[in-house]
Design an enzyme around this catalytic site. Sequence first.
Site, PDB file in Angstrom:
ATOM      1  N   THR A   1      -7.386   2.995   9.174  1.00 16.23           N
ATOM      2  CA  THR A   1      -7.490   3.785  10.399  1.00 16.23           C
ATOM      3  C   THR A   1      -8.421   3.159  11.434  1.00 16.23           C
ATOM      4  OG1 THR A   1      -7.021   5.830   9.198  1.00 16.23           O
ATOM      5  CG2 THR A   1      -8.112   6.049  11.326  1.00 16.23           C
TER       6      THR A   1
ATOM      7  N   HIS B   1      -7.410  10.112   3.931  1.00 20.10           N
ATOM      8  CA  HIS B   1      -6.861   9.141   4.868  1.00 20.10           C
ATOM      9  C   HIS B   1      -6.988   9.674   6.303  1.00 20.10           C
ATOM     10  CE1 HIS B   1      -4.821   8.206   1.024  1.00 20.10           C
ATOM     11  NE2 HIS B   1      -4.931   6.956   1.438  1.00 20.10           N
TER      12      HIS B   1
ATOM     13  N   SER C   1     -12.341   4.515   6.121  1.00 17.74           N
ATOM     14  CA  SER C   1     -12.643   4.565   7.556  1.00 17.74           C
ATOM     15  C   SER C   1     -13.535   5.769   7.853  1.00 17.74           C
ATOM     16  CB  SER C   1     -11.353   4.667   8.373  1.00 17.74           C
ATOM     17  OG  SER C   1     -10.601   3.482   8.290  1.00 17.74           O
TER      18      SER C   1
ATOM     19  N   ASP D   1       0.845  -1.198   0.000  1.00 22.79           N
ATOM     20  CA  ASP D   1       0.000   0.000   0.000  1.00 22.79           C
ATOM     21  C   ASP D   1       0.882   1.251   0.000  1.00 22.79           C
ATOM     22  OD1 ASP D   1      -2.372   1.499   0.176  1.00 22.79           O
ATOM     23  OD2 ASP D   1      -2.314   1.511   2.369  1.00 22.79           O
ATOM     24  N   HIS D   2       0.603   2.166  -0.898  1.00 26.64           N
ATOM     25  CA  HIS D   2       1.317   3.449  -0.981  1.00 26.64           C
ATOM     26  C   HIS D   2       2.827   3.272  -1.102  1.00 26.64           C
ATOM     27  CE1 HIS D   2      -2.056   6.203  -0.549  1.00 26.64           C
ATOM     28  NE2 HIS D   2      -2.540   5.372   0.356  1.00 26.64           N
TER      29      HIS D   2
ATOM     30  N   HIS E   1      -9.712   4.835  -1.423  1.00 29.72           N
ATOM     31  CA  HIS E   1      -8.875   4.981  -0.233  1.00 29.72           C
ATOM     32  C   HIS E   1      -9.629   5.821   0.793  1.00 29.72           C
ATOM     33  CE1 HIS E   1      -4.593   3.862  -1.647  1.00 29.72           C
ATOM     34  NE2 HIS E   1      -5.477   3.306  -2.482  1.00 29.72           N
ATOM     35  N   GLY E   2      -9.259   5.666   2.067  1.00 30.60           N
ATOM     36  CA  GLY E   2      -9.865   6.481   3.113  1.00 30.60           C
ATOM     37  C   GLY E   2     -11.287   6.093   3.444  1.00 30.60           C
TER      38      GLY E   2
ATOM     39  N   ASN F   1     -10.313   0.253   0.697  1.00 32.26           N
ATOM     40  CA  ASN F   1      -9.199   0.214   1.645  1.00 32.26           C
ATOM     41  C   ASN F   1      -9.656   0.580   3.053  1.00 32.26           C
ATOM     42  OD1 ASN F   1      -7.649  -0.241  -0.646  1.00 32.26           O
ATOM     43  ND2 ASN F   1      -6.034   1.172  -0.011  1.00 32.26           N
TER      44      ASN F   1
END
Length: 273
Positions: free
Chosen positions: A226, A173, A204, A79-80, A201-202, A223
């Site tokens: 958090t 994120h 959460s 990831d990243h 992404h992000g 994804n």
Amino acid sequence: MRLQDKFIELRSKRQGILATNFYNYETLEGVVLAAKLSNQPIILQLTRSSIEYMGLPVAFNLAKSMLEHHKIEGWVHLDHGNSYDLIAECLDIGFDSVMIDASEQSFKDNIRITSKVVKLAEKYGANVEAELGYIAKLGQSKQTCGFTTPEDARAFVDATGVNALAIAIGTAHGFYDKEPKLDLERLSNISKVTDATLVLHGSSGIPENSLKAAISRGITKINLATEIKNIFMKSLKTQLRTTDNIDLREVFPSATDKIVGLVTDKLEIVKNP
């Protein structure tokens, strides 16, 4: 099955797949047990910081052995990833998928860097994910706007041959100050012009109805990071206030159980959008 082939299968059914970061044995166990209980596939993600914390061979082999032990259909993903060298190391050791994040570079440089990784990954038959647009990272402003356009998405995928693309449609994120509003119309338009697997992404803190709407409009990979860290650490802090027990083998399992519950709920969302 290769991850990129699994993506094609899921896209044809308008279903999603959960991609969860893990940070140690306990967080990994919670994720894998949830996948086992739900009988769902899972993507296990490692960032550079987690790899540096555990060591690349340890982290990778731990993930692979857990999938095999519990007989779970799953893949290990970087990831990243932000360097060619790290990506090469991950591919050499056996990662099924890697992400090259050059989203903070110019559009032209993002294409150049991503294309180089795609060419490398072809030798391994690995999936490659890239990012296009501004998705605020930890510590970055969530007020800055840089949404992905359909035109740029199509041009980027055509130029790089990337398998999956993380797009900016209103997520960030880390924690949110207020409930984010996803640009679902933009997502639909991006989905119409590219065959690349679209990644959110992000996730959460994104409400269930928004996640389901995103999947129905073209998102395949969700994804989650958090919320996993948060629920594990909150559970541990609560316990440690009320016990002097120093046996981590007795203290950690209840925090792991919290992850099992969280991930089980998320898996249900992506399975039935």
